[in-house]
Design a protein around this motif. Sequence first.
Motif, mmCIF file in Angstrom:
data_model
loop_
_atom_site.group_PDB
_atom_site.id
_atom_site.type_symbol
_atom_site.label_atom_id
_atom_site.label_comp_id
_atom_site.label_asym_id
_atom_site.label_seq_id
_atom_site.Cartn_x
_atom_site.Cartn_y
_atom_site.Cartn_z
ATOM 1 N N ASP A 362 80.594 31.570 25.362
ATOM 2 C CA ASP A 362 79.260 32.120 25.115
ATOM 3 C C ASP A 362 79.121 33.560 25.593
ATOM 4 O OD1 ASP A 362 79.519 31.679 27.786
ATOM 5 O OD2 ASP A 362 77.612 30.611 28.033
ATOM 6 N N GLN A 363 80.249 34.258 25.718
ATOM 7 C CA GLN A 363 80.185 35.639 26.194
ATOM 8 C C GLN A 363 79.617 36.588 25.132
ATOM 9 O OE1 GLN A 363 84.434 35.601 28.165
ATOM 10 N NE2 GLN A 363 83.326 37.426 28.856
ATOM 11 N N ILE A 364 79.675 36.188 23.876
ATOM 12 C CA ILE A 364 79.276 37.083 22.786
ATOM 13 C C ILE A 364 78.090 36.499 22.032
ATOM 14 C CG2 ILE A 364 80.025 38.190 20.651
ATOM 15 C CD1 ILE A 364 82.813 38.238 21.684
ATOM 16 N N LYS A 365 77.122 37.354 21.746
ATOM 17 C CA LYS A 365 75.974 36.967 20.942
ATOM 18 C C LYS A 365 75.902 37.866 19.712
ATOM 19 C CE LYS A 365 73.104 35.085 24.665
ATOM 20 N NZ LYS A 365 71.795 35.160 25.363
ATOM 21 N N LEU A 366 75.726 37.241 18.545
ATOM 22 C CA LEU A 366 75.651 37.965 17.277
ATOM 23 C C LEU A 366 74.283 37.757 16.648
ATOM 24 C CD1 LEU A 366 79.103 36.910 15.731
ATOM 25 C CD2 LEU A 366 78.615 38.879 17.195
ATOM 26 N N ARG A 401 85.355 37.216 32.832
ATOM 27 C CA ARG A 401 84.524 36.093 32.400
ATOM 28 C C ARG A 401 83.044 36.368 32.581
ATOM 29 N NH1 ARG A 401 86.027 32.821 28.920
ATOM 30 N NH2 ARG A 401 84.423 31.381 29.682
ATOM 31 N N ALA A 402 82.703 37.285 33.504
ATOM 32 C CA ALA A 402 81.286 37.574 33.755
ATOM 33 C C ALA A 402 80.718 38.539 32.721
ATOM 34 C CB ALA A 402 81.118 38.168 35.151
ATOM 35 N N GLY A 403 81.580 39.162 31.939
ATOM 36 C CA GLY A 403 81.124 40.155 30.973
ATOM 37 C C GLY A 403 80.398 39.535 29.787
ATOM 38 N N ARG A 404 79.509 40.303 29.222
ATOM 39 C CA ARG A 404 78.744 39.861 28.054
ATOM 40 C C ARG A 404 78.753 40.964 26.993
ATOM 41 N NH1 ARG A 404 79.551 35.985 30.339
ATOM 42 N NH2 ARG A 404 78.139 34.323 31.029
ATOM 43 N N LEU A 405 78.725 40.528 25.724
ATOM 44 C CA LEU A 405 78.708 41.458 24.603
ATOM 45 C C LEU A 405 77.674 40.992 23.588
ATOM 46 C CD1 LEU A 405 79.773 43.759 22.791
ATOM 47 C CD2 LEU A 405 81.553 42.189 21.986
ATOM 48 N N ALA A 406 76.800 41.906 23.200
ATOM 49 C CA ALA A 406 75.786 41.606 22.181
ATOM 50 C C ALA A 406 76.012 42.540 20.986
ATOM 51 C CB ALA A 406 74.387 41.803 22.742
ATOM 52 N N LEU A 416 73.346 50.637 7.023
ATOM 53 C CA LEU A 416 73.655 49.599 8.004
ATOM 54 C C LEU A 416 73.712 50.240 9.393
ATOM 55 C CD1 LEU A 416 74.738 46.809 8.979
ATOM 56 C CD2 LEU A 416 77.035 47.656 8.397
ATOM 57 N N THR A 417 72.939 49.686 10.327
ATOM 58 C CA THR A 417 72.963 50.139 11.724
ATOM 59 C C THR A 417 73.475 48.987 12.581
ATOM 60 O OG1 THR A 417 71.094 51.621 11.355
ATOM 61 C CG2 THR A 417 71.634 51.067 13.630
ATOM 62 N N LEU A 418 74.622 49.195 13.226
ATOM 63 C CA LEU A 418 75.229 48.162 14.063
ATOM 64 C C LEU A 418 75.220 48.622 15.512
ATOM 65 C CD1 LEU A 418 78.331 46.020 13.348
ATOM 66 C CD2 LEU A 418 78.228 47.277 15.507
ATOM 67 N N SER A 419 74.722 47.748 16.395
ATOM 68 C CA SER A 419 74.645 48.052 17.832
ATOM 69 C C SER A 419 75.640 47.178 18.586
ATOM 70 C CB SER A 419 73.222 47.807 18.341
ATOM 71 O OG SER A 419 73.153 48.003 19.750
ATOM 72 N N TRP A 420 76.436 47.818 19.431
ATOM 73 C CA TRP A 420 77.450 47.137 20.260
ATOM 74 C C TRP A 420 77.067 47.386 21.721
ATOM 75 C CZ3 TRP A 420 82.466 44.940 19.158
ATOM 76 C CH2 TRP A 420 83.303 44.810 20.261
ATOM 77 N N GLU A 421 76.652 46.347 22.435
ATOM 78 C CA GLU A 421 76.161 46.514 23.805
ATOM 79 C C GLU A 421 76.924 45.608 24.765
ATOM 80 O OE1 GLU A 421 71.934 46.474 26.316
ATOM 81 O OE2 GLU A 421 71.987 45.992 24.180
ATOM 82 N N GLU A 422 77.629 46.205 25.722
ATOM 83 C CA GLU A 422 78.390 45.475 26.735
ATOM 84 C C GLU A 422 77.634 45.497 28.063
ATOM 85 O OE1 GLU A 422 82.499 46.549 27.072
ATOM 86 O OE2 GLU A 422 82.658 47.128 24.948
ATOM 87 N N SER A 423 77.818 44.413 28.830
ATOM 88 C CA SER A 423 77.206 44.340 30.148
ATOM 89 C C SER A 423 77.985 43.334 30.994
ATOM 90 C CB SER A 423 75.733 43.919 30.050
ATOM 91 O OG SER A 423 75.625 42.629 29.437
#
Length: 495
Positions: A362-366, A401-406, A416-423
């Motif tokens: 569940d690290q990535i949300k689309l 493992r603590a990282g997240r990507l949206a 098309l506007t695509l946003s890549w956000e890491e945290s």
Amino acid sequence: MDQEKVNILLVDDQPAKLLAYEVILKDLGENLVIASSGREALEVLLKTEIAVILVDVCMPELDGFELAAMIREHPRFQKTAMIFISAIQVSDIDRLRGYEMGAVDYVPVPVVPEVLRAKIKVFAELYRKTRELERLNHELEDRVRARTAELEASTAKLRESEQRRSMAIAAGKMGSWDWDWISGDWMWDEGQYNIFGVSPDNFEINPANVQALLHPDDVDQLRKAIAEFNKGTRAYETEFRIIRPDGEVRWCVGTAAATTDESGRVVRVSGVTVDITERKRAEERQNLLAREVDHRAKNALALAQSIVRLTRADEVKAYVNAVEGRINALARVHTILSLSSWQGAELSRLIDEELAPYSLGDQIKLAGPEVQLLPATAQTLALALHELFTNSAKYGALSTRAGRLAIDWQIDEELLTLSWEESGGPLVKTPKSRGFGTRSLLASIESQLGGQAQFDWRAEGLLCRLEVPLTRKTAAAAPSKFDTAGAAELQRASG
């Protein structure tokens, strides 16, 4: 199934160096062919299909540059990959000269075995894939020729039976007609009326009405036929187009034969008309398919060659991994496009394919709507996403493992506007200089697609924003200032 081996030609005037190259390249499992001079190399090339040529720059009689020039003069070897090996310091002018002669790369001495094997392996695979594409092209051409032969045989049968009026009616695709040359009277059968899309109830057959149904560009064919019969021609055949009253354009082939009296004067002309619209459309589809196959093959090879030439790495293993990763990304998007008959690819499918090698839970949300990308846009965007995922897995949020990507995207007026956000990943610092992946991503998005790429190196994680036109018209109009910047980035990436 074992793949077919390719031939690699090793050219050097020193036996010890040839032996060393054989030992280094033996593990590739290819056929190694040796030549101790430039002239011997030319003899081998004339007798053997060679995939890659590894040639020493400094040789007596015929040096590497001269050999390359002679090889390139032969049409058969204009695309053969040549790698130069030089034991002396090569100047930029000499290097440029080598590339102008057709060299794809330089290998300095002392040779690093892993680097040499990696380079040879890449070009051997490109050669093997090229031959496979050529084989597919030949098969397609064979099918086209076979189909053309069938059509020609069918036309020959038609000529043999053109005097038999019973063949004039065939499900509206054939018709017969008769023209009294003296009185000017015409006779059409049902098939002729069907082909021209008119009814005997409301269509009067006369030269003016018939000419009105002919395509304006083909009216001269009718005049030419009449002139030929006046000159004594007894048979005439031509292809022409008609425009039915409903506006539909149809292709026909017409065959006519003249009947003469005892003095040789034409008194009657009879003929058969065949509707060949479907045949014409089939030929156009075949020709289009052949051109598309050739175009896609060249594009794929050009992209692969660019990846090989522009990839940089400090170690051989890193270089190989980077090249394989980018070529695999290209292969994945090609598979998706093939499944859609090259109509396009869905953005979510591209992202899923890049996610497949990772177990991220569940690290990535689309989030975003369904977006169908044009083939060229899909190829470029797939490589850009590959760079983002690779960098994130190595250094960013996906490296822990603590990282997240949206990832979310939206469409506004064909943009098309695509946003890549890491945290949640390692602490991020703004890089002092852009790496090759970042530079190539910028160049591809801005120069090739006419879009824009923005990076925000926040401490909590990278924020990237990509703007990509979705239509060819938009992509062609959008570039302006981004083209120059993107081209400069790509130039610096390749340097």
